[in-house]
Scaffold this motif. Structure first.
Motif, short mmCIF file in Angstrom:
data_model
loop_
_atom_site.label_atom_id
_atom_site.label_comp_id
_atom_site.label_asym_id
_atom_site.label_seq_id
_atom_site.Cartn_x
_atom_site.Cartn_y
_atom_site.Cartn_z
N ALA A 8 0.85 -1.19 0.00
CA ALA A 8 0.00 0.00 0.00
C ALA A 8 0.88 1.24 0.00
N ILE A 9 0.45 2.25 -0.75
CA ILE A 9 1.12 3.55 -0.72
C ILE A 9 0.45 4.38 0.37
N LEU A 10 1.28 4.95 1.24
CA LEU A 10 0.77 5.78 2.32
C LEU A 10 1.60 7.06 2.40
N ASP A 11 1.02 8.08 3.00
CA ASP A 11 1.83 9.23 3.36
C ASP A 11 2.08 9.15 4.86
N VAL A 22 -3.27 -2.04 11.94
CA VAL A 22 -2.51 -3.21 11.50
C VAL A 22 -2.11 -4.07 12.70
N HIS A 23 -1.63 -3.42 13.75
CA HIS A 23 -1.21 -4.16 14.95
C HIS A 23 -2.41 -4.74 15.70
N THR A 24 -3.50 -3.99 15.77
CA THR A 24 -4.69 -4.46 16.47
C THR A 24 -5.25 -5.72 15.83
N HIS A 25 -5.17 -5.82 14.51
CA HIS A 25 -5.75 -6.96 13.80
C HIS A 25 -4.75 -8.09 13.57
N GLY A 26 -3.61 -8.04 14.25
CA GLY A 26 -2.69 -9.17 14.22
C GLY A 26 -1.74 -9.23 13.04
N PHE A 27 -1.54 -8.10 12.34
CA PHE A 27 -0.62 -8.10 11.21
C PHE A 27 0.67 -7.34 11.50
N GLY A 28 0.85 -6.88 12.73
CA GLY A 28 2.02 -6.08 13.06
C GLY A 28 3.33 -6.79 12.85
N HIS A 29 3.38 -8.06 13.16
CA HIS A 29 4.63 -8.81 13.04
C HIS A 29 5.02 -9.10 11.59
N VAL A 30 4.11 -8.91 10.64
CA VAL A 30 4.42 -9.14 9.23
C VAL A 30 4.44 -7.83 8.44
N ALA A 31 4.39 -6.70 9.15
CA ALA A 31 4.36 -5.39 8.49
C ALA A 31 5.77 -4.81 8.38
N ARG A 32 6.00 -4.14 7.27
CA ARG A 32 7.28 -3.46 7.08
C ARG A 32 7.02 -2.14 6.37
N VAL A 33 7.57 -1.07 6.91
CA VAL A 33 7.43 0.26 6.32
C VAL A 33 8.68 0.56 5.51
N LEU A 34 8.49 0.92 4.25
CA LEU A 34 9.59 1.29 3.37
C LEU A 34 9.49 2.78 3.07
N THR A 35 10.60 3.49 3.21
CA THR A 35 10.61 4.93 2.92
C THR A 35 11.71 5.25 1.92
N VAL A 36 11.54 6.34 1.18
CA VAL A 36 12.53 6.74 0.17
C VAL A 36 13.84 7.18 0.83
N GLU A 37 13.79 7.54 2.09
CA GLU A 37 15.02 7.93 2.78
C GLU A 37 16.03 6.78 2.82
N ARG A 38 15.54 5.56 2.75
CA ARG A 38 16.42 4.38 2.80
C ARG A 38 16.80 3.88 1.41
N GLY A 39 16.38 4.56 0.37
CA GLY A 39 16.72 4.17 -0.98
C GLY A 39 15.48 4.05 -1.85
N ALA A 40 15.69 3.72 -3.11
CA ALA A 40 14.58 3.59 -4.06
C ALA A 40 13.64 2.48 -3.59
N LEU A 41 12.33 2.77 -3.65
CA LEU A 41 11.34 1.81 -3.15
C LEU A 41 11.32 0.52 -3.94
N THR A 63 6.46 8.03 -1.46
CA THR A 63 7.51 8.27 -0.47
C THR A 63 7.52 7.21 0.61
N THR A 64 6.37 6.54 0.82
CA THR A 64 6.26 5.52 1.87
C THR A 64 5.39 4.37 1.39
N LEU A 65 5.85 3.16 1.63
CA LEU A 65 5.07 1.96 1.32
C LEU A 65 4.91 1.15 2.60
N LEU A 66 3.76 0.51 2.72
CA LEU A 66 3.54 -0.45 3.80
C LEU A 66 3.40 -1.81 3.14
#
Length: 140
Positions: A8-11, A22-41, A63-66
């Motif tokens: 998903a694209i998020l701001d 995401v955490h409330t519904h039990g997906f927190g442990h499989v979630a990863r946030v990607l940002t452009v600050e760390r390189g090309a998405l 700029t941010t992906l989940l």
């Protein structure tokens, strides 16, 4: 990548409201946030094993992906993100297909009401006990 993932694209503002859901519904442990600050998405997706070659062009402008590695629960995870106002949302299959997910897929019409049918009796269970017919006198 072994299984389907949800992307998903998020701001940044939306991230603050989506991550608790995401955490409330039990997906927190499989979630990863990607940002452009760390390189090309796209490169980050590739390093995760997500086939990014077929990704939509809007990934390059984000700029941010989940990313949720939800395996068999990908549809549930994508539906959660859509309801939490994340858009656009894709389910990426292991063969590289990026399928857009929207709430038209999330909600299914309710099933018709189930009316109980009368339970058929078990033959002989509640029948009257067998009685032999009255004996007739055959001497007459």
């Amino acid at each position: 990548m072994i299984t389907d993932v949800v992307v998903a694209i998020l701001d940044r503002e939306a991230l603050a409201s989506v991550l608790p859901a995401v955490h409330t519904h039990g997906f927190g442990h499989v979630a990863r946030v990607l940002t452009v600050e760390r390189g090309a998405l796209r490169s980050q997706l590739k390093r995760m094993g997500v086939p990014a070659e077929g990704a939509p062009a809007s990934i390059d402008d984000a700029t941010t992906l989940l990313v949720l590695s939800a395996a068999a629960r990908s549809s549930n995870a994508a539906g959660l993100l859509v309801r939490a106002a994340a858009a656009p949302v894709w389910i990426v299959s292991r063969n590289g297909e990026w399928r857009a997910f929207d709430d038209a897929v999330t909600f299914v019409s309710p099933a018709p009401a189930i009316t109980p049918s009368p339970t058929p009796g078990v033959p002989g269970l509640h029948d009257a006990p067998f009685t032999s017919p009255p004996a007739t006198d055959s001497r007459s």
